[in-house]
Design a protein around this motif. Structure first.
Motif, mmCIF file in Angstrom:
data_model
loop_
_atom_site.group_PDB
_atom_site.id
_atom_site.type_symbol
_atom_site.label_atom_id
_atom_site.label_comp_id
_atom_site.label_asym_id
_atom_site.label_seq_id
_atom_site.Cartn_x
_atom_site.Cartn_y
_atom_site.Cartn_z
ATOM 1 N N UNK A 10 35.934 55.594 42.512
ATOM 2 C CA UNK A 10 37.107 55.708 41.637
ATOM 3 C C UNK A 10 38.067 54.543 41.867
ATOM 4 N N UNK A 11 38.251 54.167 43.119
ATOM 5 C CA UNK A 11 39.124 53.031 43.431
ATOM 6 C C UNK A 11 38.587 51.738 42.818
ATOM 7 N N UNK A 12 37.276 51.574 42.886
ATOM 8 C CA UNK A 12 36.658 50.366 42.333
ATOM 9 C C UNK A 12 36.847 50.298 40.815
ATOM 10 N N UNK A 13 36.568 51.407 40.139
ATOM 11 C CA UNK A 13 36.701 51.436 38.680
ATOM 12 C C UNK A 13 38.158 51.203 38.265
ATOM 13 N N UNK A 14 39.085 51.820 38.991
ATOM 14 C CA UNK A 14 40.504 51.655 38.670
ATOM 15 C C UNK A 14 40.959 50.219 38.898
ATOM 16 N N UNK A 15 40.505 49.619 40.001
ATOM 17 C CA UNK A 15 40.878 48.235 40.297
ATOM 18 C C UNK A 15 40.316 47.282 39.247
ATOM 19 N N UNK A 16 39.116 47.539 38.794
ATOM 20 C CA UNK A 16 38.498 46.705 37.757
ATOM 21 C C UNK A 16 39.272 46.823 36.443
ATOM 22 N N UNK A 17 39.624 48.054 36.074
ATOM 23 C CA UNK A 17 40.386 48.263 34.839
ATOM 24 C C UNK A 17 41.766 47.625 34.933
ATOM 25 N N UNK A 18 42.368 47.693 36.112
ATOM 26 C CA UNK A 18 43.692 47.104 36.307
ATOM 27 C C UNK A 18 43.650 45.588 36.142
ATOM 28 N N UNK A 19 42.598 44.961 36.639
ATOM 29 C CA UNK A 19 42.449 43.510 36.500
ATOM 30 C C UNK A 19 42.149 43.135 35.052
ATOM 31 N N UNK A 20 41.316 43.909 34.396
ATOM 32 C CA UNK A 20 40.968 43.633 33.002
ATOM 33 C C UNK A 20 42.151 43.855 32.060
ATOM 34 N N UNK A 21 43.132 44.622 32.519
ATOM 35 C CA UNK A 21 44.352 44.793 31.726
ATOM 36 C C UNK A 21 45.062 43.455 31.532
ATOM 37 N N UNK A 22 44.997 42.594 32.541
ATOM 38 C CA UNK A 22 45.654 41.286 32.469
ATOM 39 C C UNK A 22 44.796 40.257 31.746
ATOM 40 N N UNK A 23 43.495 40.301 31.965
ATOM 41 C CA UNK A 23 42.616 39.310 31.327
ATOM 42 C C UNK A 23 42.327 39.663 29.871
ATOM 43 N N UNK A 24 42.500 40.934 29.512
ATOM 44 C CA UNK A 24 42.231 41.433 28.156
ATOM 45 C C UNK A 24 40.764 41.186 27.781
ATOM 46 N N UNK A 25 39.936 41.008 28.760
ATOM 47 C CA UNK A 25 38.497 40.832 28.561
ATOM 48 C C UNK A 25 37.772 41.495 29.724
ATOM 49 N N UNK A 26 36.549 41.944 29.469
ATOM 50 C CA UNK A 26 35.732 42.493 30.538
ATOM 51 C C UNK A 26 35.401 41.395 31.545
ATOM 52 N N UNK A 27 35.374 41.757 32.810
ATOM 53 C CA UNK A 27 35.070 40.763 33.839
ATOM 54 C C UNK A 27 33.674 40.185 33.653
ATOM 55 N N UNK A 28 32.781 40.990 33.089
ATOM 56 C CA UNK A 28 31.421 40.503 32.855
ATOM 57 C C UNK A 28 31.387 39.367 31.835
ATOM 58 N N UNK A 29 32.419 39.277 31.007
ATOM 59 C CA UNK A 29 32.471 38.233 29.981
ATOM 60 C C UNK A 29 33.093 36.939 30.502
ATOM 61 N N UNK A 30 33.662 37.000 31.695
ATOM 62 C CA UNK A 30 34.312 35.820 32.278
ATOM 63 C C UNK A 30 33.357 35.212 33.296
ATOM 64 N N UNK A 87 42.883 41.000 41.784
ATOM 65 C CA UNK A 87 41.521 40.538 42.071
ATOM 66 C C UNK A 87 41.146 40.847 43.513
ATOM 67 N N UNK A 88 42.060 40.627 44.444
ATOM 68 C CA UNK A 88 41.773 40.897 45.852
ATOM 69 C C UNK A 88 41.530 42.391 46.086
ATOM 70 N N UNK A 89 42.316 43.225 45.432
ATOM 71 C CA UNK A 89 42.113 44.675 45.553
ATOM 72 C C UNK A 89 40.768 45.068 44.946
ATOM 73 N N UNK A 90 40.464 44.494 43.791
ATOM 74 C CA UNK A 90 39.175 44.762 43.137
ATOM 75 C C UNK A 90 38.017 44.357 44.037
ATOM 76 N N UNK A 91 38.113 43.183 44.652
ATOM 77 C CA UNK A 91 37.046 42.695 45.521
ATOM 78 C C UNK A 91 36.887 43.587 46.748
ATOM 79 N N UNK A 92 38.000 44.047 47.274
ATOM 80 C CA UNK A 92 37.956 44.933 48.442
ATOM 81 C C UNK A 92 37.187 46.216 48.129
#
Length: 233
Positions: free
Chosen positions: A212-232, A152-157
């Protein structure tokens, strides 16, 4: 001409300062943008959906069933037998073939001492298997929590960097267009044109890498939540 050169030098200085300010801002602003409430929601979602935790829950349930089996198998060492003998008129005679002298129903019980003595140990072992399964889940919960926070911290960065990178790109693009027009009018040198072109190209590549870093960080976080961040929410 001197005035134009001064303007170009000033712009390149502004670009350099902007790049430095972007890095400094990214380091300073990320702390105030962290939402620990949202982090807890991400962790809760990951614990609810991540397959590895579901697998650990299944291991606990299997261990519980093994314990129930161990507890209800106390009768396994005992064997029950019965034999039915005839009660007819000739029953009083001794059967010379089998040497049976009793009639009616006969019951017998046999015990396997080795199996009987092993039962307490089997029950204790089954209980320990439950504890091990629970400890494994608790350990993985801690690992999952730490990994969610880290991603999450990497994604936010990377998310916060997009605006600054885009502004730097737009500034470099505008400067390149100005220098290009000036070069076409012979109002600036080839060296200054190349410098503006290089700055624009670097800003463009940096912008693409940031996206690219942002998209990758978002996908990496969503791998753990198994849901899109927009749905949380």
């Amino acid at each position: 001409m001197k005035c134009h050169k001064c303007c170009l030098l000033s712009f390149f200085l502004i670009i350099s300062v902007s790049l430095y300010s972007y890095n400094l801002k990214a380091q300073e602003s990320i702390l105030q943008d962290i939402s620990y409430l949202y982090v807890e929601k991400l962790i809760a979602t990951a614990k609810e959906n991540y397959p590895r935790l579901k697998s650990l829950d299944s291991e606990i349930e299997i261990a519980k069933k093994d314990l129930n089996i161990a507890k209800t198998s106390w009768l396994d060492p005992f064997s029950f037998q019965y034999v039915s003998r005839s009660n007819d008129a000739n029953a009083n005679a001794v059967n010379l073939t089998t040497a049976d002298i009793l009639t009616g129903y006969q019951f017998g019980i046999s015990v396997n001492p080795g199996s009987l003595l092993s039962k307490p140990g089997n029950v204790k072992k089954a209980k320990e298997q439950i504890n091990i399964a629970r400890y494994n889940k608790e350990e993985y919960n801690l690992t999952l929590e730490a990994e969610v926070k880290k991603r999450y911290f990497v994604y936010l960065q990377y998310k916060n960097s997009l605006t600054s990178l885009n502004n730097i790109y737009l500034d470099a693009q505008n400067n390149f267009n100005v220098v290009k027009l000036a070069y076409q009018k012979a109002e600036t040198t080839l060296e200054q044109y190349n410098a503006a072109s290089t700055t624009f190209s670097q800003a463009y590549q940096t912008k693409l890498q940031g996206e690219a870093n942002y998209v990758s960080a978002k996908a990496s976080l969503e791998e753990l939540t198994v849901k899109k961040l927009e749905e949380i929410k």
